[in-house]
Every structure is written in C-alpha cells, then in structure tokens.
Design an enzyme around this catalytic site. Structure first.
Site, short mmCIF file in Angstrom:
data_model
loop_
_atom_site.label_atom_id
_atom_site.label_comp_id
_atom_site.label_asym_id
_atom_site.label_seq_id
_atom_site.Cartn_x
_atom_site.Cartn_y
_atom_site.Cartn_z
N ARG A 78 0.84 -1.22 0.00
CA ARG A 78 0.00 0.00 0.00
C ARG A 78 0.87 1.26 0.00
O ARG A 78 0.45 2.33 -0.45
CB ARG A 78 -0.95 -0.02 1.22
CG ARG A 78 -1.80 1.22 1.38
CD ARG A 78 -3.06 0.98 2.20
NE ARG A 78 -2.82 0.29 3.45
CZ ARG A 78 -2.26 0.84 4.54
NH1 ARG A 78 -1.89 2.10 4.53
NH2 ARG A 78 -2.08 0.12 5.64
N TYR A 131 -15.07 16.42 -16.52
CA TYR A 131 -15.54 15.05 -16.39
C TYR A 131 -16.60 14.98 -15.27
O TYR A 131 -16.42 15.57 -14.21
CB TYR A 131 -14.35 14.12 -16.08
CG TYR A 131 -14.80 12.73 -15.76
CD1 TYR A 131 -15.53 11.99 -16.69
CD2 TYR A 131 -14.53 12.15 -14.53
CE1 TYR A 131 -15.98 10.72 -16.39
CE2 TYR A 131 -14.97 10.87 -14.23
CZ TYR A 131 -15.70 10.17 -15.17
OH TYR A 131 -16.16 8.92 -14.88
N ASP A 215 -6.16 18.34 -15.92
CA ASP A 215 -6.45 16.96 -16.31
C ASP A 215 -6.08 16.82 -17.78
O ASP A 215 -6.68 17.44 -18.66
CB ASP A 215 -7.94 16.67 -16.08
CG ASP A 215 -8.30 15.21 -16.35
OD1 ASP A 215 -7.64 14.59 -17.21
OD2 ASP A 215 -9.25 14.71 -15.73
N LYS A 240 -7.48 5.57 -19.87
CA LYS A 240 -7.87 5.93 -21.25
C LYS A 240 -6.71 5.64 -22.21
O LYS A 240 -6.36 4.50 -22.41
CB LYS A 240 -8.32 7.38 -21.29
CG LYS A 240 -9.27 7.75 -20.14
CD LYS A 240 -10.58 6.99 -20.19
CE LYS A 240 -11.42 7.29 -18.95
NZ LYS A 240 -12.66 6.57 -18.90
C1 LIG Z 1 -11.15 13.58 -18.51
C2 LIG Z 1 -11.33 12.49 -17.50
N1 LIG Z 1 -10.75 12.62 -16.30
C3 LIG Z 1 -10.89 11.67 -15.34
C4 LIG Z 1 -11.63 10.55 -15.57
C5 LIG Z 1 -11.77 9.52 -14.48
O1 LIG Z 1 -11.00 8.39 -14.76
P1 LIG Z 1 -11.33 6.97 -14.11
O2 LIG Z 1 -12.57 6.47 -14.79
O3 LIG Z 1 -10.13 6.14 -14.36
O4 LIG Z 1 -11.58 7.19 -12.66
C6 LIG Z 1 -12.27 10.37 -16.80
C7 LIG Z 1 -13.10 9.19 -17.05
O5 LIG Z 1 -13.78 9.08 -18.06
C8 LIG Z 1 -12.11 11.37 -17.80
O6 LIG Z 1 -12.69 11.27 -19.00
#
Ligand SMILES: Cc1ncc(COP(=O)(O)O)c(C=O)c1O
Length: 426
Positions: A78, A131, A215, A240
């Site tokens: 962890r 998101y 992000d 992704k």
């Molecule tokens: C731009 C973006 N940031 C963060 C996330 C979150 O990622 P996770 O699904 O791995 O938690 C997503 C998920 O679709 C996303 O499209």
C-alpha cells in the site's frame, strides 16, 4: 531494493521513453520484460535495516544509523511496490515532471489531490465542462466539507476567469484551479498559462498561491505537457489512452517532488495506490502509446472530415478543425502537440436523432470511456454526464444531440461506413 528511479537522459524522445524507461533488466535476473511483483509485504535483511527503511520512507532520511547511505527498500505494497515505481518513473519522464504518483483510477488521483490541498473554508475554480465525476465531486461532495466550487465556462476568456476567481475568493481562500483541457466531452480548451498568471495575482493577495492542476487525459503526455505551460500538477486518467485497451483502471498525478510527496502521504492512508497487475499492464501499454496515438489521430482526421461535411451534422469539436485565425486555434497551436482522437459532434434532431444513429451502428461500440483500441461512441447527456444537472450541461455545450466519439485503431473507411449508415437513420 527498489528499481532505480532515474530520470530519462536529456534529449531522449518520448517514443523511446515510452518503450523501456524505468525498467532495468539487470535488476531482475536479466528478464527482458518486467516481472510482476504481487507480494503485499517485503522482508528486511536485519532489524536495523527495517528501522532505516522506515526512517527513509517517513522522514526522508538518506543515511543509516552508521552514516552509510540508506538503501531504500519496500515495506508494504500500500506504501509502494516495484511495478508502481516502474510506472511512476516512466510517467514522470513522459510528463517531464520531478515525480509521479500512481493511483487505482483517474478519480482516485483527482480526489486524493483535492483532499491533499483543500481545507474547510477554501474555494476552488473548475473549468466547465469537466468530467462528470469531478463535477459531482466538487459540487456535491466537497461542499459538505465546507469547500466552495466556482465554475468557469470559457477557458480563453480572461475576464471570465478573473470573475470566477473573484467570486471564489469572496467565499474563502482560493486554493485550487481544477482545469480539464481539452474538456470531456466537448474538447474545449483552457489557457493554462493565463490561469497560472491569474493564480499568481490571487496568491499575492492571500496567504498562499492557488495551485493550478490540469487533467491531461484527452491528449495524454505525448500531445500535451501542462507542466511546461505553468501547471503545478498534471493529472491523467491512465485508464484511457495510456492504458489503451479498455482493460484497466488507473490514474496518475505528476509535479514537483514536494507536492507529489504530500499526495503520496495521503494515498498511503486512503489506500488507493495502483496495484501491481495494473501497473504491469500499463508498462506494456506505454510501449505502443506513440503508434496508437498516431493511428487514432489519423483516423480522427478522416472521420471528422467526413462528419464536418455531412448535412445532418450541426457541429463538430475536433481540435484539428479549429478555424485558422481564431483565438482557440492560436491557443491550440501554443499549447497542444496534436488534436487527439476524442471529440464530440452534434446531430440534427436532438436526443431522438442521436439515438436513431446509435441504434444503427454495427461496428462502433456504444459505451462510455475513451482512448481504447476500439472506437467508442456515447450520448453524454444521458450517460457520462447523466448526473450533471441539465442547466449546467447545456451551458457547458453538451446538447441533446451531442455525441462523443473516441476513435480507435480500425480502418477509417469501415468507421466512416458505419457512421454513414447511422446518419442515414437520423
Ligand atoms: C477527462 C477524465 N478525467 C478523469 C476521468 C476519471 O478516470 P477513471 O474512470 O479512471 O476514474 C475520466 C473518465 O472518463 C475522464 O474522461
């Protein structure tokens, strides 16, 4: 002992870093590819070494009791494990960061960084759209902890960003700018350098400068380097493009050793570090990221050229189609290394038109998520952004007829033929 977390030699191309950086076969029996270390705990050679490992981990001690250098080791998975170190070393080199922390999802990365840097009474500014998980986090979870979230829609509009910052400051010290650029699902851009300038000005008027986080999921480390444009922290949902096969969940945050150290201290307590098998899969996935990015981007160019000429398509947001001479185009040229392969388009006929298209498709898969080897399509208003109130959705550019498309690696002619069949039904 830990795998060596060396930085990449200066001048090494990202394509080369993606293939092998962070793993040295000489440290693992000469195995050409990294082994998976599933062990949850690690054995100390002596009691003194156990104490030294803990001093190194918790206090950053560089020397053992006898003055010799501490050979940093693992304690418990962890807190860290070999495959995690390898992924973090590679991602830090790709993001051109001092350090990276790896997580078991993109949301784990974002929520941990939010908890690391926000305190009750603070405010934050976030770019819209964002998101939906982050939208929900800042608008429903964080307010319960006394944190105020202020959205801003046009990430190029200096006056709008300043107004959002002032509105946030009126509620409490502004601690964080949470930006997503390009945004999910519209691919809207935010001017990172501009936000950093505004953060500096706000910082001069309060106890501490707000941190700027971006992000970078939509473009990933090969097509955009937020830290080079003034971001303090770069977040990536590795689920992704970096994972690239829709078969894992992972996230990362990159930045200075000091900021990442604070995030890691919290990750240890929340228990949301990236597990070994996920990290091992990612090491393999990184190797093909450059060629996947190239192919998916060229598919996006061909498919968007088809969509933008189609009479039943009202709008398309692929960044490669931004009008020459527009402020968005100028920002794209300054900030992005490529247009990527996820964007949205709007069909005439609203939700009913969009649904008719989706139900005709035979090749494109109707699913949320993006960045996999297969092409995915979804209707954000009723899926990914279902939980975002309609008024916030519409004012962020997510309409009833908006569809999000993430291009994969199939032959572009087959993708276009499938979309043409769908559009015939609209
Ligand atoms: C731009 C973006 N940031 C963060 C996330 C979150 O990622 P996770 O699904 O791995 O938690 C997503 C998920 O679709 C996303 O499209």
């Amino acid at each position: 002992m830990k795998p060596s977390a060396k930085s990449a030699p200066a001048g090494l191309h990202a394509d080369t870093i993606a293939v092998g950086h962070g793993y040295d076969p000489g440290e693992a029996w000469g195995a050409a590819k990294p082994p998976i270390v599933l062990s949850s705990t690690f054995v100390y050679p002596t009691a003194q070494a156990a104490k030294d490992f803990h001093r190194a981990f918790f206090e950053g001690a560089a020397e053992a009791a006898d003055g010799s250098p501490v050979a940093e080791g693992y304690i418990y998975a962890r807190l860290g494990h070999p495959n995690l170190t390898m992924v973090e070393t590679r991602m830090a080199a790709l993001d051109r960061a001092e350090r990276t922390a790896g997580f078991n999802s993109g949301m784990a990365a974002i929520s941990t960084l939010a908890l690391a840097f926000l305190r009750p009474g603070d405010s934050l500014v976030y770019s819209r759209p964002i998101y939906s998980g982050v939208d929900n986090l800042v608008n429903t979870v964080l307010p319960a902890f006394g944190i105020h979230a202020q959205g801003v829609v046009d990430g190029l509009d200096e006056a709008a960003i300043r107004a959002a910052a002032s509105a946030a400051v009126a509620k409490g010290p502004l601690a964080l700018f949470l930006l997503e650029s390009p945004a999910n699902p519209t691919a809207a851009l935010v001017d990172i350098a501009l936000v950093r300038r505004i953060a500096e000005e706000v910082g001069a008027r309060q106890a501490a400068r707000p941190l700027v986080t971006v992000d970078n999921t939509f473009l990933g480390p090969l097509l955009q380097q937020p830290l080079a444009h003034g971001a303090d922290l770069c977040v990536t949902a590795l689920t992704k493009y970096c994972g690239g096969h829709s078969d894992l969940l992972a996230g990362s945050v990159s930045g200075s050793a000091e900021l990442i150290g604070r995030i890691e201290a919290l990750r240890m307590l929340l228990g949301n570090a990236m597990p070994p098998f996920t990290a091992w899969l990612l090491l393999r996935s990184f190797e093909s990221l450059p060629v996947r990015t190239e192919r998916a981007s060229s598919n996006a160019a061909k498919v968007s050229a088809f969509l933008s000429r189609h009479p039943k398509v009202a709008a398309i947001t692929w960044l490669g189609e931004l009008a020459e001479g527009s402020p968005q185009r100028a920002l794209f040229d300054r900030q992005c290394g490529g247009a990527g392969s996820t964007f949205s388009f709007t069909v005439r006929g609203g939700e009913a038109g969009a649904f008719r298209l989706l139900d005709q498709l035979r090749l494109l898969k109707l699913a949320v998520s993006l960045g996999g080897s297969e092409t995915l399509i979804c209707h954000p208003a009723t899926t990914t952004h279902f939980n975002v109130p309609a008024s916030r959705r519409f004012s962020s550019g997510i309409g009833e007829g908006t569809l999000r498309l993430s291009l994969g690696l199939e032959h572009p002619d087959d993708l276009i033929a499938d979309l043409a069949r769908g559009l015939d039904a609209v």
